[in-house]
Motif scaffolding. Structure first.
Motif, PDB file in Angstrom:
ATOM      1  N   LEU A  31      31.926  30.751  29.332  1.00  0.00           N
ATOM      2  CA  LEU A  31      32.804  30.871  30.508  1.00  0.00           C
ATOM      3  C   LEU A  31      33.308  32.221  30.656  1.00  0.00           C
ATOM      4  O   LEU A  31      33.963  33.022  29.738  1.00  0.00           O
ATOM      5  N   ARG A  35      38.906  38.148  39.004  1.00  0.00           N
ATOM      6  CA  ARG A  35      39.722  38.106  39.954  1.00  0.00           C
ATOM      7  C   ARG A  35      39.311  38.313  41.500  1.00  0.00           C
ATOM      8  O   ARG A  35      38.637  39.288  41.627  1.00  0.00           O
ATOM      9  N   LEU A  64      34.063  31.678  36.941  1.00  0.00           N
ATOM     10  CA  LEU A  64      35.180  31.243  37.349  1.00  0.00           C
ATOM     11  C   LEU A  64      35.890  32.281  38.349  1.00  0.00           C
ATOM     12  O   LEU A  64      35.860  33.450  38.067  1.00  0.00           O
ATOM     13  N   ALA A  66      39.151  33.501  39.516  1.00  0.00           N
ATOM     14  CA  ALA A  66      40.434  33.384  39.127  1.00  0.00           C
ATOM     15  C   ALA A  66      41.460  33.757  40.246  1.00  0.00           C
ATOM     16  O   ALA A  66      42.077  34.779  40.022  1.00  0.00           O
ATOM     17  N   HIS A  69      45.203  34.209  39.040  1.00  0.00           N
ATOM     18  CA  HIS A  69      45.437  35.445  38.502  1.00  0.00           C
ATOM     19  C   HIS A  69      45.335  36.485  39.693  1.00  0.00           C
ATOM     20  O   HIS A  69      46.316  37.583  39.587  1.00  0.00           O
ATOM     21  N   GLN A 158      44.318  32.357  30.916  1.00  0.00           N
ATOM     22  CA  GLN A 158      42.847  32.834  30.630  1.00  0.00           C
ATOM     23  C   GLN A 158      42.355  31.932  29.631  1.00  0.00           C
ATOM     24  O   GLN A 158      41.086  31.397  29.284  1.00  0.00           O
ATOM     25  N   ILE A 162      39.096  29.693  29.322  1.00  0.00           N
ATOM     26  CA  ILE A 162      37.891  29.521  28.281  1.00  0.00           C
ATOM     27  C   ILE A 162      37.723  28.327  27.726  1.00  0.00           C
ATOM     28  O   ILE A 162      36.933  27.693  27.498  1.00  0.00           O
TER      29      ILE A 162
HETATM   30  N1  TRP Z   1      41.456  38.144  33.639  1.00  0.00           N
HETATM   31  C1  TRP Z   1      40.086  38.360  33.982  1.00  0.00           C
HETATM   32  C2  TRP Z   1      40.050  39.708  35.015  1.00  0.00           C
HETATM   33  O1  TRP Z   1      41.147  40.400  35.034  1.00  0.00           O
HETATM   34  C3  TRP Z   1      39.658  37.295  35.029  1.00  0.00           C
HETATM   35  C4  TRP Z   1      39.639  36.217  34.288  1.00  0.00           C
HETATM   36  C5  TRP Z   1      40.610  34.860  34.384  1.00  0.00           C
HETATM   37  C6  TRP Z   1      38.429  35.700  33.189  1.00  0.00           C
HETATM   38  N2  TRP Z   1      39.967  33.869  33.383  1.00  0.00           N
HETATM   39  C7  TRP Z   1      38.936  34.532  32.840  1.00  0.00           C
HETATM   40  C8  TRP Z   1      37.593  36.234  32.599  1.00  0.00           C
HETATM   41  C9  TRP Z   1      38.181  33.415  31.639  1.00  0.00           C
HETATM   42  C10 TRP Z   1      36.736  35.752  31.504  1.00  0.00           C
HETATM   43  C11 TRP Z   1      37.325  34.663  31.101  1.00  0.00           C
HETATM   44  O2  TRP Z   1      38.908  40.273  35.224  1.00  0.00           O
END
Ligand code: TRP
Length: 369
Positions: A31, A35, A64, A66, A69, A158, A162
């Motif tokens: 997973l 963003r 995914l 996001a 986010h 996040q 996962i």
């Molecule tokens: N936080 C990650 C980023 O900024 C994006 C993200 C959201 C992510 N959910 C996730 C990455 C789950 C890995 C797994 O790029």
């Protein structure tokens, strides 16, 4: 209730090349995500997409987008985030990520993830959360007026991304390490507190995979390639745009015959990442160090390498862009399939954590598949 191999709960933080995709008959699950904030660039390719491509054949994979986010980052421009969901998926398809092999999902398309986030928040101490170095650095760069609770809590969301679909491997950049550690802590705590018996529902401890190259410097030599710094080369760049970006790359001003330095040379660091013939590259480096090899020659070579890499990607992207309905279908199918899984996880978590059990009036939603 689920029989996870113990190996997935007693593993180390880092997944290593050659580690198996199937453990004790259990197919491991990827997973990972990004963003959506505009089109993707070479930094995304080197730091993430290349690894996703490498794994999509062997792992049960979920990619995914996001958008929640991204919204926490771009509160004032939801329209931009919404558009960017398409741009990101077009780039994924263009580089060869394959929706026949992997599920492409939209974060806000699975409300159960938000529900899981809220339950996971009960397992995270505030002080621990605020020590997260990636989050800390990001918050320090933000204006106070842009800091929201949503952004502050995104690492926990996040973890839900996962663990919701039971992901156990996250190919991602090095900067994501603290988030994976947090995810492991949540899983470990949940398992210790709510899954005392081997037959109880429990979570795997997800591993991170960062790969070999990791990070590409910007065209200006800055440590990071990023749109806000204006030092990117987009995956959808035309040959002319590539040429211009490469021509403008920072490189030393010196007489042709002067000896050169390879370390820290932006063009060479790109050639290291993109020139296929390593023997030829070595000869070139030696020539440059001796003197007599010009910056223009190097740049021409890099522009050619990049055009060769990016041209098929750009063409494929244009093909997919002509079929917006297909893109929509891909996201809908992936999101629906994953949603079923997450809903199942959520039911286990609610019951393990002792939430009041109400008959769910919307139950049918989950049995449509
Ligand atoms: N936080 C990650 C980023 O900024 C994006 C993200 C959201 C992510 N959910 C996730 C990455 C789950 C890995 C797994 O790029």
């Amino acid at each position: 209730m689920n029989q996870l191999p113990r190996a997935l709960q007693e593993n180390e933080l880092y997944f290593k090349d050659g580690d198996p995709a199937v453990v004790d008959g259990y197919q491991r699950r990827i997973l990972t995500g990004m963003r959506p904030s505009g089109v993707l660039h070479l930094g995304h390719y080197v730091g993430a997409l290349k690894n996703w491509l490498k794994f999509q054949d062997q792992f049960d994979s979920t990619f995914l987008v996001a958008d929640l986010h991204a919204l926490a980052d771009h509160m004032d421009s939801p329209e931009f985030v919404r558009q960017s969901v398409r741009e990101v998926v077009l780039d994924w398809l263009a580089v060869g990520l394959n929706p026949q092999k992997a599920d492409f999902i939209v974060q806000t398309g699975i409300p159960e993830l938000e529900n899981l986030t809220v339950l996971f928040e009960t397992l995270v101490k505030l002080a621990e959360h605020q020590r997260n170095p990636t989050l800390k650095a990001e918050m320090e760069r933000m204006d106070d007026k842009d800091k929201t609770v949503s952004f502050h809590n995104y690492p926990i969301s996040q973890a839900a991304d996962i663990l919701g679909p039971m992901g156990d491997l996250v190919p991602a950049g090095q900067d994501q390490q603290p988030q994976i550690e947090l995810t492991r802590n949540i899983a470990r705590r949940f398992n210790a507190r709510f899954a005392p018996h081997p037959s109880d529902f429990s979570f795997p401890l997800p591993q991170i995979y960062t790969g070999e190259v990791g990070r590409l410097v910007g065209t200006d030599g800055n440590d990071k390639m990023s749109k806000t710094l204006g030092n990117t080369i987009d995956l959808s760049a035309t040959p002319d745009q590539i040429k211009k970006k490469v021509k403008d790359m920072k490189s030393p001003v010196k007489a042709l015959s002067d000896p050169g330095v390879v370390g820290g040379h932006v063009v060479f660091s790109y050639l290291d990442a993109f020139h296929d013939d390593s023997v030829e590259l070595q000869v070139l480096k030696e020539h440059y160090v001796r003197g007599g090899l010009g910056e223009g020659t190097l740049k021409d070579m890099l522009a050619r390498d990049l055009a060769r890499l990016l041209e098929p990607i750009r063409e494929k992207r244009m093909e997919f862009a002509k079929r917006p309905d297909d893109l929509e279908d891909i996201l809908r199918t992936g999101t629906r399939r994953t949603r079923v899984r997450v809903a199942e996880t959520l039911e286990h978590v609610r019951s393990a954590m002792g939430m009041f059990q109400l008959h769910d009036p919307f139950d049918e939603r989950y049995s449509r598949d």
